[in-house]
Design a protein around this motif. Structure first.
Motif, PDB file in Angstrom:
ATOM      1  N   ASP A 180      49.141 -16.585  33.158  1.00 55.05           N
ATOM      2  CA  ASP A 180      48.190 -16.872  34.230  1.00 55.05           C
ATOM      3  C   ASP A 180      47.951 -15.593  35.026  1.00 55.05           C
ATOM      4  O   ASP A 180      48.888 -15.062  35.647  1.00 55.05           O
ATOM      5  N   PRO A 181      46.720 -15.037  35.015  1.00 57.16           N
ATOM      6  CA  PRO A 181      46.478 -13.780  35.736  1.00 57.16           C
ATOM      7  C   PRO A 181      46.359 -13.969  37.241  1.00 57.16           C
ATOM      8  O   PRO A 181      46.288 -12.986  37.980  1.00 57.16           O
ATOM      9  N   GLY A 182      46.348 -15.218  37.703  1.00 54.86           N
ATOM     10  CA  GLY A 182      46.117 -15.483  39.118  1.00 54.86           C
ATOM     11  C   GLY A 182      47.044 -14.749  40.065  1.00 54.86           C
ATOM     12  O   GLY A 182      46.576 -14.109  41.022  1.00 54.86           O
ATOM     13  N   PRO A 183      48.365 -14.821  39.869  1.00 58.19           N
ATOM     14  CA  PRO A 183      49.264 -14.132  40.810  1.00 58.19           C
ATOM     15  C   PRO A 183      49.013 -12.622  40.874  1.00 58.19           C
ATOM     16  O   PRO A 183      49.053 -12.038  41.963  1.00 58.19           O
ATOM     17  N   ARG A 184      48.751 -11.986  39.743  1.00 60.43           N
ATOM     18  CA  ARG A 184      48.493 -10.548  39.749  1.00 60.43           C
ATOM     19  C   ARG A 184      47.190 -10.228  40.475  1.00 60.43           C
ATOM     20  O   ARG A 184      47.093  -9.244  41.192  1.00 60.43           O
ATOM     21  N   ARG A 185      46.169 -11.077  40.254  1.00 66.90           N
ATOM     22  CA  ARG A 185      44.886 -10.846  40.919  1.00 66.90           C
ATOM     23  C   ARG A 185      45.029 -10.982  42.432  1.00 66.90           C
ATOM     24  O   ARG A 185      44.493 -10.170  43.196  1.00 66.90           O
ATOM     25  N   ARG A 186      45.756 -12.004  42.862  1.00 70.81           N
ATOM     26  CA  ARG A 186      45.918 -12.211  44.308  1.00 70.81           C
ATOM     27  C   ARG A 186      46.736 -11.077  44.936  1.00 70.81           C
ATOM     28  O   ARG A 186      46.424 -10.615  46.039  1.00 70.81           O
ATOM     29  N   ALA A 187      47.772 -10.629  44.226  1.00 63.30           N
ATOM     30  CA  ALA A 187      48.572  -9.518  44.743  1.00 63.30           C
ATOM     31  C   ALA A 187      47.726  -8.255  44.845  1.00 63.30           C
ATOM     32  O   ALA A 187      47.854  -7.480  45.808  1.00 63.30           O
ATOM     33  N   ALA A 188      46.854  -8.037  43.848  1.00 61.82           N
ATOM     34  CA  ALA A 188      45.990  -6.854  43.863  1.00 61.82           C
ATOM     35  C   ALA A 188      45.003  -6.917  45.022  1.00 61.82           C
ATOM     36  O   ALA A 188      44.743  -5.903  45.694  1.00 61.82           O
ATOM     37  N   GLN A 189      44.432  -8.099  45.279  1.00 59.20           N
ATOM     38  CA  GLN A 189      43.489  -8.236  46.385  1.00 59.20           C
ATOM     39  C   GLN A 189      44.171  -7.954  47.724  1.00 59.20           C
ATOM     40  O   GLN A 189      43.616  -7.277  48.596  1.00 59.20           O
ATOM     41  N   GLU A 190      45.404  -8.442  47.865  1.00 58.57           N
ATOM     42  CA  GLU A 190      46.138  -8.212  49.112  1.00 58.57           C
ATOM     43  C   GLU A 190      46.472  -6.727  49.271  1.00 58.57           C
ATOM     44  O   GLU A 190      46.326  -6.154  50.362  1.00 58.57           O
ATOM     45  N   ALA A 191      46.907  -6.082  48.165  1.00 61.13           N
ATOM     46  CA  ALA A 191      47.249  -4.660  48.238  1.00 61.13           C
ATOM     47  C   ALA A 191      46.015  -3.819  48.536  1.00 61.13           C
ATOM     48  O   ALA A 191      46.083  -2.849  49.307  1.00 61.13           O
ATOM     49  N   ARG A 192      44.897  -4.182  47.935  1.00 62.39           N
ATOM     50  CA  ARG A 192      43.653  -3.440  48.160  1.00 62.39           C
ATOM     51  C   ARG A 192      43.222  -3.555  49.626  1.00 62.39           C
ATOM     52  O   ARG A 192      42.786  -2.568  50.228  1.00 62.39           O
ATOM     53  N   MET A 193      43.344  -4.747  50.180  1.00 65.15           N
ATOM     54  CA  MET A 193      42.986  -4.945  51.579  1.00 65.15           C
ATOM     55  C   MET A 193      43.923  -4.160  52.503  1.00 65.15           C
ATOM     56  O   MET A 193      43.472  -3.477  53.444  1.00 65.15           O
ATOM     57  N   THR A 194      45.222  -4.212  52.218  1.00 65.37           N
ATOM     58  CA  THR A 194      46.203  -3.495  53.052  1.00 65.37           C
ATOM     59  C   THR A 194      45.965  -1.990  52.990  1.00 65.37           C
ATOM     60  O   THR A 194      46.002  -1.289  54.017  1.00 65.37           O
ATOM     61  N   MET A 195      45.707  -1.477  51.793  1.00 65.19           N
ATOM     62  CA  MET A 195      45.444  -0.058  51.634  1.00 65.19           C
ATOM     63  C   MET A 195      44.154   0.339  52.356  1.00 65.19           C
ATOM     64  O   MET A 195      44.082   1.386  53.005  1.00 65.19           O
ATOM     65  N   GLY A 196      43.131  -0.502  52.227  1.00 60.83           N
ATOM     66  CA  GLY A 196      41.870  -0.216  52.894  1.00 60.83           C
ATOM     67  C   GLY A 196      42.011  -0.174  54.405  1.00 60.83           C
ATOM     68  O   GLY A 196      41.435   0.703  55.065  1.00 60.83           O
ATOM     69  N   MET A 197      42.779  -1.093  54.958  1.00 62.82           N
ATOM     70  CA  MET A 197      42.988  -1.100  56.408  1.00 62.82           C
ATOM     71  C   MET A 197      43.749   0.143  56.846  1.00 62.82           C
ATOM     72  O   MET A 197      43.427   0.764  57.866  1.00 62.82           O
ATOM     73  N   TYR A 198      44.765   0.522  56.061  1.00 63.93           N
ATOM     74  CA  TYR A 198      45.535   1.727  56.399  1.00 63.93           C
ATOM     75  C   TYR A 198      44.631   2.965  56.401  1.00 63.93           C
ATOM     76  O   TYR A 198      44.638   3.765  57.348  1.00 63.93           O
ATOM     77  N   LEU A 199      43.848   3.137  55.330  1.00 61.80           N
ATOM     78  CA  LEU A 199      42.991   4.320  55.226  1.00 61.80           C
ATOM     79  C   LEU A 199      41.872   4.293  56.267  1.00 61.80           C
ATOM     80  O   LEU A 199      41.487   5.336  56.804  1.00 61.80           O
ATOM     81  N   GLY A 200      41.364   3.092  56.564  1.00 65.61           N
ATOM     82  CA  GLY A 200      40.342   2.980  57.596  1.00 65.61           C
ATOM     83  C   GLY A 200      40.876   3.385  58.960  1.00 65.61           C
ATOM     84  O   GLY A 200      40.198   4.084  59.733  1.00 65.61           O
ATOM     85  N   GLU A 201      42.109   2.965  59.285  1.00 69.19           N
ATOM     86  CA  GLU A 201      42.716   3.335  60.565  1.00 69.19           C
ATOM     87  C   GLU A 201      42.997   4.835  60.621  1.00 69.19           C
ATOM     88  O   GLU A 201      42.809   5.485  61.665  1.00 69.19           O
ATOM     89  N   LEU A 202      43.414   5.404  59.481  1.00 72.68           N
ATOM     90  CA  LEU A 202      43.676   6.836  59.421  1.00 72.68           C
ATOM     91  C   LEU A 202      42.391   7.627  59.667  1.00 72.68           C
ATOM     92  O   LEU A 202      42.373   8.621  60.404  1.00 72.68           O
ATOM     93  N   ALA A 203      41.312   7.154  59.071  1.00 74.49           N
ATOM     94  CA  ALA A 203      40.019   7.814  59.271  1.00 74.49           C
ATOM     95  C   ALA A 203      39.556   7.681  60.724  1.00 74.49           C
ATOM     96  O   ALA A 203      39.022   8.628  61.307  1.00 74.49           O
ATOM     97  N   GLU A 204      39.776   6.519  61.303  1.00 70.49           N
ATOM     98  CA  GLU A 204      39.335   6.284  62.685  1.00 70.49           C
ATOM     99  C   GLU A 204      40.026   7.246  63.653  1.00 70.49           C
ATOM    100  O   GLU A 204      39.423   7.685  64.645  1.00 70.49           O
ATOM    101  N   GLU A 205      41.285   7.596  63.359  1.00 67.53           N
ATOM    102  CA  GLU A 205      42.001   8.541  64.209  1.00 67.53           C
ATOM    103  C   GLU A 205      41.318   9.912  64.220  1.00 67.53           C
ATOM    104  O   GLU A 205      41.513  10.693  65.151  1.00 67.53           O
ATOM    105  N   ARG A 206      40.521  10.185  63.170  1.00 69.08           N
ATOM    106  CA  ARG A 206      39.889  11.506  63.063  1.00 69.08           C
ATOM    107  C   ARG A 206      38.419  11.491  63.443  1.00 69.08           C
ATOM    108  O   ARG A 206      37.739  12.502  63.331  1.00 69.08           O
ATOM    109  N   ARG A 207      37.952  10.333  63.885  1.00 71.08           N
ATOM    110  CA  ARG A 207      36.568  10.263  64.349  1.00 71.08           C
ATOM    111  C   ARG A 207      36.431  11.108  65.614  1.00 71.08           C
ATOM    112  O   ARG A 207      37.098  10.878  66.620  1.00 71.08           O
TER     113      ARG A 207
END
Length: 404
Positions: A180-207
């Motif tokens: 069942d690929p479901g658990p891997r897909r959900r984990a990937a979506q969560e990791a992608r969101m967490t990474m995106g928030m981290y990088l977005g906050e890092l970029a905001e510090e340099r605005r």
């Protein structure tokens, strides 16, 4: 065996060390084969090339007539520009490219040359005096991940957590028959969101306070088309971080594995390092880090190689098979570092060709040249080595090498 089972067999982990006989079977079946899932595999050079440049082929999963359980439409963050079509793809790509290469940032990659050389030398120093090492963990991974993090402006202390998130996202490209690929897909979506928030906050510090890195450039760019939105910035930087090191790790590792299997070519390149740029091009053809593009969709009925591919169905373009097509490349199964006319699919082609290719090429040239210069008598301890699960981003998970 039926050509309709080819994709299932290609994605079976047992074939990860050597999928090339299956690609030959695909080409012998005409190069275009409908699969039991309804998708179409395409594996001959000229047909793959035509579809990579065909505007009737979409990279956007939302254009499929039926949802594909293997490749669901991403939830959470929207798709990055590699997963959408023009004109939006073109806009996002151009905004990103302004901070990476010509004409707006022509020296960004070249400026990293000395720094990359220094990182490679430092990693090679760490191998000195050892009887054995793992090329992946001790060299091929640390080099590109350090480079992409410095390019973006990620603090060194945060590299490991980004690596963990990236591994989780890439694991969603794995295929395990019956799982069942479901658990891997959900984990990937969560990791992608967490990474995106981290990088977005890092970029905001340099605005308003740019630090000379790519995040600073993206968040402060006031070019003629304006800036990326906050959401676009998150999605794009996640893509840059993952694509900026995952494929290069495989390219370096596949490259060293190939050279160790061809000691006469290894010695030739050691003696003539000026041949390394051409050798890297041949490695991109012979053992490409991206084996296939499984997320394409026909926007209309498309006839190719005498087969009509219906509108809305999935297309799987097997780049690595096209790279071994004897109708395009003489002696395609031979590793030939000085091969001429080597227009491979190692970085794709068409509007979605990898814009990070100059960086990956330079990193790999530096990595392999440094290893050949610094290691006198390397030899494989396992052949075939343990491979990563993914048939899409194919490469060894570990590559144990002895130095005595």
């Amino acid at each position: 065996m039926s050509s309709e089972t080819l994709f299932r067999r290609i994605t079976d982990y047992r074939h990860r060390p050597d999928p090339y006989p299956l690609y030959a079977e695909l080409r012998e079946a005409g190069g275009v084969a409908r699969q039991e899932s309804g998708a179409y595999l395409v594996g001959t050079y000229h047909e793959v090339n035509a579809l990579l440049h065909d505007p009737r082929v979409s990279s956007d999963l939302r254009n499929r007539s039926e949802p594909d359980p293997g490749f669901p439409v991403p939830e959470g963050l929207p798709p990055a520009f590699i997963g959408i079509d023009d004109p939006e793809h073109d806009r996002l790509r151009r905004l990103t490219m302004r901070q990476f290469g010509p004409p707006c940032s022509p020296g960004r990659v070249d400026a990293l040359h000395q720094e990359m050389q220094g990182i490679a030398e430092e990693l090679a120093d760490g191998l000195a005096g050892r009887d054995r090492f793992d090329l992946v963990d001790d060299f091929a991974f640390p080099l590109p991940v350090t480079v992409i993090c410095r390019l973006l402006g990620v603090p060194p202390e945060d590299v490991q957590k980004l690596h963990t998130w990236a591994d989780t996202v890439v694991a969603s490209l794995d295929f395990a028959p019956g799982e069942d690929p479901g658990p891997r897909r959900r984990a990937a979506q969560e990791a992608r969101m967490t990474m995106g928030m981290y990088l977005g906050e890092l970029a905001e510090e340099r605005r308003g306070s740019p630090a000379g890195d790519m995040l600073s450039g993206l968040v402060n760019d006031d070019g003629p088309e304006g800036r990326l939105t906050d959401l676009e910035l998150m999605v794009t930087t996640v893509l840059l971080l993952i694509a900026g090191h995952e494929t290069t790790v495989n390219l370096i590792t596949n490259g060293m594995l190939t050279l160790l299997r061809h000691p006469e070519e290894l010695e030739r390149l050691r003696a003539h390092p000026e041949l390394m740029p051409g050798a890297v091009e041949e490695l991109l053809r012979y053992e490409p880090p991206v084996q296939m593009l499984p997320q394409r969709t026909a926007l209309a009925d498309i006839e190719i190689a005498g087969v009509t591919i219906p509108r809305g169905v999935p297309l799987i373009l097997v780049l690595a098979s096209g790279n071994r097509d004897p109708l395009r490349f003489p002696e395609p199964d031979r590793f030939h570092p000085t091969r001429a006319d080597n227009q491979h699919f190692g970085f794709g082609s068409g509007i979605h060709n990898c814009f990070g290719a100059p960086l990956a090429r330079l990193e790999t040239q530096i990595a392999l040249t440094t290893l050949l210069r610094r290691l006198d008598t390397p030899r494989l301890l396992e052949d075939p080595p343990e491979y990563r699960n993914s048939p899409v981003l194919r490469g060894p998970r570990h590559l144990p090498v002895a130095l005595t």
